[in-house]
Structure formats: structure tokens, C-alpha cells
Write a protein that holds these residues in place. Sequence first.
Motif, PDB file in Angstrom:
ATOM      1  N   ASN A 817     -26.991  22.747  57.741  1.00 42.99           N
ATOM      2  CA  ASN A 817     -27.033  23.864  56.798  1.00 42.99           C
ATOM      3  C   ASN A 817     -25.628  24.291  56.378  1.00 42.99           C
ATOM      4  N   GLN A 818     -24.682  24.191  57.315  1.00 45.72           N
ATOM      5  CA  GLN A 818     -23.287  24.497  56.982  1.00 45.72           C
ATOM      6  C   GLN A 818     -22.762  23.500  55.945  1.00 45.72           C
ATOM      7  N   ALA A 819     -23.155  22.230  56.082  1.00 47.16           N
ATOM      8  CA  ALA A 819     -22.740  21.212  55.117  1.00 47.16           C
ATOM      9  C   ALA A 819     -23.245  21.550  53.718  1.00 47.16           C
ATOM     10  N   LEU A 820     -24.480  22.057  53.616  1.00 50.35           N
ATOM     11  CA  LEU A 820     -25.026  22.456  52.313  1.00 50.35           C
ATOM     12  C   LEU A 820     -24.178  23.562  51.689  1.00 50.35           C
ATOM     13  N   ALA A 821     -23.825  24.570  52.511  1.00 53.20           N
ATOM     14  CA  ALA A 821     -23.020  25.687  51.999  1.00 53.20           C
ATOM     15  C   ALA A 821     -21.636  25.212  51.582  1.00 53.20           C
ATOM     16  N   LEU A 822     -20.992  24.373  52.377  1.00 56.50           N
ATOM     17  CA  LEU A 822     -19.666  23.850  52.046  1.00 56.50           C
ATOM     18  C   LEU A 822     -19.718  23.012  50.772  1.00 56.50           C
ATOM     19  N   GLY A 823     -20.807  22.266  50.579  1.00 58.66           N
ATOM     20  CA  GLY A 823     -20.957  21.487  49.355  1.00 58.66           C
ATOM     21  C   GLY A 823     -21.018  22.388  48.135  1.00 58.66           C
ATOM     22  N   GLU A 824     -21.751  23.526  48.254  1.00 60.46           N
ATOM     23  CA  GLU A 824     -21.816  24.473  47.145  1.00 60.46           C
ATOM     24  C   GLU A 824     -20.445  25.052  46.831  1.00 60.46           C
ATOM     25  N   LEU A 825     -19.590  25.166  47.854  1.00 64.07           N
ATOM     26  CA  LEU A 825     -18.237  25.692  47.669  1.00 64.07           C
ATOM     27  C   LEU A 825     -17.263  24.631  47.170  1.00 64.07           C
ATOM     28  N   GLY A 826     -17.741  23.392  47.002  1.00 71.40           N
ATOM     29  CA  GLY A 826     -16.876  22.314  46.528  1.00 71.40           C
ATOM     30  C   GLY A 826     -15.993  21.725  47.602  1.00 71.40           C
ATOM     31  N   ARG A 827     -16.249  22.049  48.856  1.00 69.48           N
ATOM     32  CA  ARG A 827     -15.412  21.541  49.970  1.00 69.48           C
ATOM     33  C   ARG A 827     -16.107  20.274  50.510  1.00 69.48           C
ATOM     34  N   GLN A 864     -23.292  16.147  44.695  1.00 72.15           N
ATOM     35  CA  GLN A 864     -22.434  17.223  44.201  1.00 72.15           C
ATOM     36  C   GLN A 864     -21.007  16.725  43.968  1.00 72.15           C
ATOM     37  N   SER A 865     -20.603  15.768  44.821  1.00 75.10           N
ATOM     38  CA  SER A 865     -19.246  15.241  44.687  1.00 75.10           C
ATOM     39  C   SER A 865     -19.134  14.210  43.570  1.00 75.10           C
ATOM     40  N   GLY A 866     -20.273  13.837  42.987  1.00 74.32           N
ATOM     41  CA  GLY A 866     -20.280  12.891  41.880  1.00 74.32           C
ATOM     42  C   GLY A 866     -20.519  11.455  42.279  1.00 74.32           C
ATOM     43  N   ASP A 867     -20.747  11.177  43.561  1.00 70.92           N
ATOM     44  CA  ASP A 867     -20.973   9.792  44.011  1.00 70.92           C
ATOM     45  C   ASP A 867     -22.482   9.538  44.062  1.00 70.92           C
ATOM     46  N   LEU A 868     -23.036   9.147  42.905  1.00 68.15           N
ATOM     47  CA  LEU A 868     -24.481   8.981  42.824  1.00 68.15           C
ATOM     48  C   LEU A 868     -24.982   7.823  43.675  1.00 68.15           C
ATOM     49  N   GLU A 869     -24.219   6.735  43.727  1.00 70.64           N
ATOM     50  CA  GLU A 869     -24.660   5.582  44.510  1.00 70.64           C
ATOM     51  C   GLU A 869     -24.786   5.953  45.983  1.00 70.64           C
ATOM     52  N   LEU A 870     -23.764   6.691  46.493  1.00 69.77           N
ATOM     53  CA  LEU A 870     -23.814   7.129  47.887  1.00 69.77           C
ATOM     54  C   LEU A 870     -24.968   8.112  48.093  1.00 69.77           C
ATOM     55  N   ALA A 871     -25.150   9.004  47.138  1.00 71.07           N
ATOM     56  CA  ALA A 871     -26.211  10.003  47.250  1.00 71.07           C
ATOM     57  C   ALA A 871     -27.582   9.337  47.350  1.00 71.07           C
ATOM     58  N   ILE A 872     -27.836   8.396  46.423  1.00 66.81           N
ATOM     59  CA  ILE A 872     -29.133   7.713  46.436  1.00 66.81           C
ATOM     60  C   ILE A 872     -29.304   6.922  47.727  1.00 66.81           C
ATOM     61  N   GLY A 873     -28.242   6.323  48.220  1.00 64.16           N
ATOM     62  CA  GLY A 873     -28.321   5.565  49.479  1.00 64.16           C
ATOM     63  C   GLY A 873     -28.693   6.441  50.656  1.00 64.16           C
ATOM     64  N   TYR A 874     -28.026   7.626  50.765  1.00 63.69           N
ATOM     65  CA  TYR A 874     -28.370   8.552  51.847  1.00 63.69           C
ATOM     66  C   TYR A 874     -29.840   9.004  51.754  1.00 63.69           C
ATOM     67  N   HIS A 875     -30.251   9.357  50.550  1.00 65.24           N
ATOM     68  CA  HIS A 875     -31.627   9.834  50.381  1.00 65.24           C
ATOM     69  C   HIS A 875     -32.640   8.751  50.742  1.00 65.24           C
ATOM     70  N   LYS A 876     -32.343   7.526  50.361  1.00 62.91           N
ATOM     71  CA  LYS A 876     -33.278   6.451  50.686  1.00 62.91           C
ATOM     72  C   LYS A 876     -33.321   6.178  52.184  1.00 62.91           C
ATOM     73  N   GLU A 877     -32.175   6.347  52.863  1.00 64.16           N
ATOM     74  CA  GLU A 877     -32.187   6.245  54.329  1.00 64.16           C
ATOM     75  C   GLU A 877     -33.100   7.319  54.928  1.00 64.16           C
ATOM     76  N   SER A 878     -32.949   8.534  54.380  1.00 64.62           N
ATOM     77  CA  SER A 878     -33.799   9.629  54.849  1.00 64.62           C
ATOM     78  C   SER A 878     -35.269   9.321  54.601  1.00 64.62           C
ATOM     79  N   LEU A 879     -35.582   8.822  53.393  1.00 69.78           N
ATOM     80  CA  LEU A 879     -36.971   8.518  53.044  1.00 69.78           C
ATOM     81  C   LEU A 879     -37.542   7.448  53.975  1.00 69.78           C
ATOM     82  N   ALA A 880     -36.732   6.444  54.305  1.00 71.74           N
ATOM     83  CA  ALA A 880     -37.191   5.372  55.195  1.00 71.74           C
ATOM     84  C   ALA A 880     -37.564   5.926  56.571  1.00 71.74           C
ATOM     85  N   ILE A 881     -36.763   6.882  57.066  1.00 74.20           N
ATOM     86  CA  ILE A 881     -37.061   7.486  58.365  1.00 74.20           C
ATOM     87  C   ILE A 881     -38.375   8.267  58.303  1.00 74.20           C
TER      88      ILE A 881
END
Length: 984
Positions: A817-827, A864-881
Motif C-alpha cells: 500500500n505504501q508503494a501505491l502511495a509513493l507511485g501517486e507521488l511520482g517517487r 505510472q512510470s511510463g513503462d507499459l511493457e513492465l507494467a503488463i508483465g507484472y500484471h500478467k504474473e499476478s494474473l497467473a498466480i
Amino acid sequence: MGAAVLSTGQDQGPSLVALRGAAVSSQDKAGLRFAVLGPVRAWHDGHELDLGSPQQRAVLAALLLRGGRLATAEELIDGLWGEEPPLRAIGTIRTYVSRLRQVLGDALQTGSRGYLLRRPPGSLDLEAAEHAVAHAAGLTDQQAASASLRQALDAWHGEPLAGLPGPYAAAQRNRLAELRLSILDTRLDLDLRLGRAGQVAGELAALAAAHPLRERFRELHMTALHQAGRAAEALQVYAEVRELLADELGADPGPALQEVHRQILTGELPVPAQHRVPQPAQLPADLPDFTGRAGLTAELAGLLTGTAGHRKGLPVVALSGPGGSGKTALAVHLAHLVRDDFAGGQLYVDLLGMAAEPLDPAEVLTRFLRALGVPAEAIPDQPADRAALYRSTVAGHRILVVLDNAADLAQVTPLLPGTPECAVLVTARHRLPGLPAHAADLDLLTLDESRDLLRAVIGTARADAEPEATTELVELCGRLPLALRIVAARLATRPAWRLEAMAGRLRDERSRLDVLRVGDLAVEASIRLGYAQLEPEAARAFRLLATPDAADISARAAAAVLGLDPGQAEAIAEELVDASLLASAHPGRYQYHDLVRATARRASEALDGAGERETALHRLLDHQLASVKNLLQAAIPATSPLIGQLAATSQPGDPIGDRGAAREWLATEYDGLLATCRQQPGALAADLLFGLIDTLHWQPGWSQAEQVARQVAAETAKAGLPIAEARARYAAWTLLAGRGRVAEADTELTGLGGLTGLRELCREAGDPVSLARASKSAGTLAWTMNRPAEAADLCAEAQRLFQDIGYLTGEADALANQALALGELGRYPEALAAGRRARDLHREAGGVEGEGHALHVLGRVARQSGDLELAIGYHKESLAIYRAEGYHGRGMGWMLIRLAEAHVDARQSEEALACAEEAAQILGLVGDEAGLGQALGVTGTAYAITGEPDLAASYWRDGHDLLRRAGHPAAAHLAALLDAPAAC
């Protein structure tokens, strides 16, 4: 000498495997039974024994038929092979005996002079047949004698010693066949003396054809034809047999046959008075408005009449079901439906099975025999002779016997006819094990059948004028036929009453049983008949198991309620099922019909103190909390700090082996857990809800759990239990926020100091786990309401608190949850580091779904950081689990939204639509309004990039309405898209 086949038989006993592996001990001899009047067979306590090859069976038959006398090896060899035995005959005999001893144990004995089979008296079918013949010979009552001879003949089941080799078996086979014919001769002669010529003429014709040179059967056949008024046919039989004897033997008929011929010609052959069996018509009147069960009625009618298939033996149908289920009504209706197929009449008796003194079957036999025309002075004193006379009297007649309200098998068995021309219909509260019947358990009426029953009594127009009230009445009556008839009867005599008024009277469970009473009919009285039959321990269980509000209960939970071990509780529950006072749709689970539960509760109020019922509920809640601890240990292994903070329990709870079992357990027990918490909203209930929070996302229906948590919070606050209050308030808030009602969640606790007040309450109560959870939840809410800096601080605080108490799973959740908040802050680097740390901690803790959530967070931050390929990869890992775990809860729904958003950013509309559609299905099911609103919003955006603006606007509008209603900030984004769709 001869060869024997061993047959050991009775109707219960150890398995064949067990008997082959270990000899039957001497004390088990009473369990041995043998049959030689057909294929040679043997049983021990009902389980048939493997007697080996035909030769081995022949050895046993020889021993068996010697009547307890010794048989030498030479006699057995001679009986099996005659004049040409094999070279190793003695060794072969020894082998056969040895193998048979493995089956029979010391019942088969070996001595220096030979072999001996010691069998229990009465264990051989031949012996039983001979006893019946001797009994018949001592009777002066010809009808009883005939019945006894029929019993003797029933012992034959085919060719005696069928398939056995050797001269001894052949000689014995002929002897036993001749014995049967001799008994038949005597029985047929008796039947003719009793005036049953019409019944036996056909049987004699078949015997004469099978034994054409046996003049005695021709003699009896001619006599039967003459007595039946068919003298010409009798004379034709004589002509045929005279021609046959001349052709085959060159001889004339014997003196006896010639004398019968002469007496027929001269009219001297006496014709006894024919015994005409009256046609009883004892059925009660059918219900003119009988409704429902059409399919079952047609099936059972076919079974009784033989039209449903080949008739094999006596057709018996047994209807069972709880009091008020309509067994008698169906039986009478069914009997009237098929009565024309039973020209011999219909016998009916209410056996009073639920009364303090059920009818004695011997008394019923007297009633039946009198109805069948047997004079009182001709009815035997002994029940067995009376039953034999009954079977003889109905033999050859198509009679339907209805045995209503039977107590047990012993009451029914003497009343069964012995011939397949008859049929029997039995009703009982419970199944009758051992009854050779087609068993039909009566379920409740369907909704449509129940409404039809009301319409049939009160009129279609009246019922259809208030359709909702009609349906409610049906459900309040539990679709129980007796209850429906009582309500219908009350309404029929009150034509001015609205159905809604009657429904109002039935809504209160405490008064419902009083309303369901009219004249001599009462639902409670019907149910109490079964209750009155129970032994004290089962009666107590019937009352106390009705205390919980849960729809059903497991055997282990029942054990907790009753204060017994699970084996005892299950045995008692099964006894209640047998008595039709409980139902069991699945093994080990039990439930009440609503009206049966109401009856049980009323009985408990009268006999059990309120304290005993409260104690029973406390034991149940203790068991459930212990089970929740087991669930946490199986589903989230690193929850031991949480488990340690929950109240101590005195019971082991349900064993739960792994995550899959944990999900199944929660799905099965969820409603029951909430029901118990609602009934006992104290500290244990607060801990149970607090312990379940991390797994409730597996279940839909959060609004129900939220209401229960609010109730528990109010009750524990009133009782001055600060830790329990804090935990219940935390559960209520989490459940509200989990439904996407974030605006309400943000203001929910304002009057109590909001989440800040909740955190202070946790500090003051000295509850570190609740404090850490409340801080994490406060951070989650702040992030949802677009206050990321506050969220980051609160989640960091929660992470430290979880770390201090060693709660690895909680620490990982706070980091995510802290990671979500830091992402919103651009950190982004800090956010990605926190997310990866959360993922690693979940892996270390064995929290598979937590790992899936951490990967979801990483995907969101990467997007949020603009890395769509990484984003989709993480989400698909989550979906697989999630897919591997079979998890389809709220977390997966939100992850799919974020994956859909990433696909939209990548202009992959087809993939985005698939993810958004699945997210909407999941979040709609769990009742997350904000999640569903966001899923609809991203669906609209996906359609917008495919050039379908009207469709996009429709989805945005629906999503906006949901988000606005939930008070979610994302509503503003969809409002902006609706104002300027090109912005997407």
C-alpha cells in the motif's frame, strides 16, 4: 461316496476378504448358513463365501448332506470320481478340504478316520424345508398345512446341487428333485380339498407336461379341471395320457387314474365348496383436490402395476418422509389411481407407527383374514400360522395392500403377501432397512406445486389476485403439504381475509406453529409424534441443535453444540435423519425444515434453560473461532502473530489442510459463521470477524458481514469490551470500504473519532495487531481519497508496527500500500523498491495471493512510470498466480482493471476489453460498486480508442453513476471524459 458343496449363509457378517484371510472361529458357527436346493452356496453373517471349483463344492456337499456324520477320504473319492479316480485323488481331496477350511475355519474338522462338517442346527435350507413338511403333517388345519408346504417349496431355488460333478451329487440331485415333487403332490392335493381348483389347474397342467409319465399329476390335473367345471377337458386329459402310455410303454393307465376317469363319467367325483375370497375395498377416500408429485405418482403407479418394467417378485413401494410431508395423502391417491388394476380388492390399515403402542401385526393379520372371508374360528392362534394362512388366502389374487404409518420392518414383514400378483404400498416416517422395496423419500413440494395446492383449495382467482402474498405463504409454510393444507383450510373458511393478512400472522416464528392449526390438523402435533419416539439423548440433541440460526450444521459443529465428541454427535444426528426430524443433503451436514426447527425450539424453551442454550451457542462459537485459526494457518501461514492475539479456544476446530481446503471450508461455513456472530455478538464474535478479514475477499455478500460487524461493535461497546469493540469496528469499516463505498467509509467513524479514534482505541486497549491493521487501513483510505502523502506516512507507520510484532504478512501488505502511495507521488524508484520488498515478504510468508497483490501494485507503479511493457508483465504474473490458485476475488478484479488500463495505454483494445469484462463480472459478484464502476469506465475507454464513441459514453455513464454513488474520486475522471471524450 460323494462330493459336497458347502453353502454357508445368513444375512449379515464379515466381508469375504476378511473370511478368506482368517478362519471362522468356533464362536462364529452360528453365523453359517448353507443352501443345496439349487446351486450350492454358503454365507457367513450375510456375506457369501467363495467355495471354489465345482469339484471342491462337491466335496463340501457330500459332507453337508451326511447330517453330521464322518466321511472318509475313500467315500469322498468314490462320490466325486466313481470307478475311475485320478492317481493323486487322496492328495486332491486333502487340498480341497484345506482350502475349504480357510473359508470355514474349525467348522470343518479333520480326524484320523476322515472329515466332519459341524454346522449349526437349522443352517441348511434342506433342513428348513423338511421341518416345514413335518410341521404341515402335524396340522389339522388344511389351510395352514398348505401354507407350511408352500414355505417348504420356497426353499428350492433351481436344480438341487446344480453343476456339481460325480455320482454322489447325481444321486442326491435326483433324490432332492423327487422330494420336491412329493411335497408338491401333497400341497396340490390339499389345495384341491380347499376348493382352489381354479388356482392350481394351470400349475398342474405345467407339471403334467414336464413329467408326462407321472400319473399322479395327471390324476390331480383331471380332478382340478372337473372341480373347476371343465369336465370335458378333464376327460380329454385322460384320453391323451392313455394314448401316451400305450405308445411309450404299451400299458394302460393305472388304477387310480382309471378311478378318477370313472368317477368323472358317473358324476361321483366330489366337488368341494369353493372358497371365494371377498373383494375388500378398505381404502380411505381420496383427496378431491390432491395436487403435485405427478411425475413420482406416475412412476410409482407403474411399479405397483408392473407396467414400468418386467415384474420380478412382489412389488413393494415404500414412501418415507417427515411428518406433514403428505405420505398418507400420496399413498391413498396412488392406491385409488391403480385400484382398477387390482381386481382382488384393496386392504388398508393405519399401523399407528408413531403411537405409544403401534398395532401388533398379528392383530392386523386377523383383520385382513376376516376381510378376506376367513371365519374367526378358522384363524390360527399362532402368529406364524396366521401369516401363512394370510399368504395362502391372497395367493393367486390381485390384491393391493396399503400399510400406512409403519413403525419398523418387524411390523411390516408378516403383512407381506408371498406372490407377485399382489402389490404393497408402505408409508413410514423413516426408511425401513431390509425391506425389499422401491424406496421413495418425499421431498417438499416445488414452488409451483405449492401454489397449485393453495389455488385448488381457495380458488385460482383469489390466489392470483395476490401473487406475492401467495408465494410468501408458500415459503412461510416451508412448502410442507400439511402446513399448506392448514393455511388453505383457514383461508377457505375466511373468504373475506386477504392472503397478506395470513402471511403477516405467519411471519413471526414464535406464533407460526399456533397459526398452523385447524380442527384436528396441526403441524406441531405431527412433528412431535416423531419427537416423542426419541430416546432422551436424541431428544435433547433435537432441541439443542435447533438453537443456531445457521441454515445447516456440520457434524463437528453439532458436536460442539451438544458438548459431545464428533462420532457421538454424528451418530445422534443420523438417528434424527432416520426419524425424518433432520435432513442431510450431504454426508456429515444436517439441516432442519423451518417448521421442524420452530417445533424443536418451542420444545427447548419448555425443557432446556436459557443458560443451556446460551452455553451451546458459546461452544459453537468457540469451535468456529478455533476453525478460523486453522483456516488462517492453512491459508496464510505467517499469520501466527494474529492467531496468537485472538481469544483462546477450548476446542480443536475443523481440520483444514491447505489453501484449497480453506477456501472450500469458508464457502461452506460462511453463512453459519455470520449467523452465530449475530446470535452471540460478544468478544468471541469480534475475534472471529477480525480473524476472517484477510480471507473474506474469497466470499461475496460483504454487506451481510458488515451488518453483523456493526452489531458486534455496538454490543461490545455496550459491554465495555474495548479490544472487541475496536476489532469489530475495524471489521465493519474494512467491509464497507471493500464494497467500494469509500465516501461512507471516510465518514463512517466520524462520530467515534474516525480512523484516528479507532487507532487511539486500539492503543488504549493494548491491541498491537488491531493498531497496525487500523493504520494500514487508514493509509489505504487516504490513498483512495487522493491524499497520497498522508497515505505514505500511515502505511510506513503500519509497516513498522507489523514489523515490531513479527507479522510478516501484515508488513508485506503495508509495504504494498505504501508503494501505491509513493507511485501517486511520482517517487517511482522508492515505490518499485517497496513493491518488490512486499512481493518478497509474501513469498517468504507463503502468502500466494499476497504475492499476486504485490505484483499488481508493481504493475500499477510501472504504468505510472511510463513503462507499459513492465507494467503488463507484472500484471500478467499476478494474473497467473490468481488463476493457478483458483482465486476470483476482489483483488483479482482490481488487478484486471489495472491490466486493462495498461492495455488501453498500449492501444491494445481487444485485450483491454477482455480484462475489463472479466473484472466487471468479478466485482459485480462481490458487490464492489467502486470497482465495478472503474471496470465499466475502462471498458468505455477501450471502446473509445476503437472509434465507438456512443458505446464508450454509455459505459462511462454507467461507471460514473456507480462511482458517484460510492463517493469515489474516480467519478470526476469519468465525468471529464463524458464532457470531453477526446481526452482519452
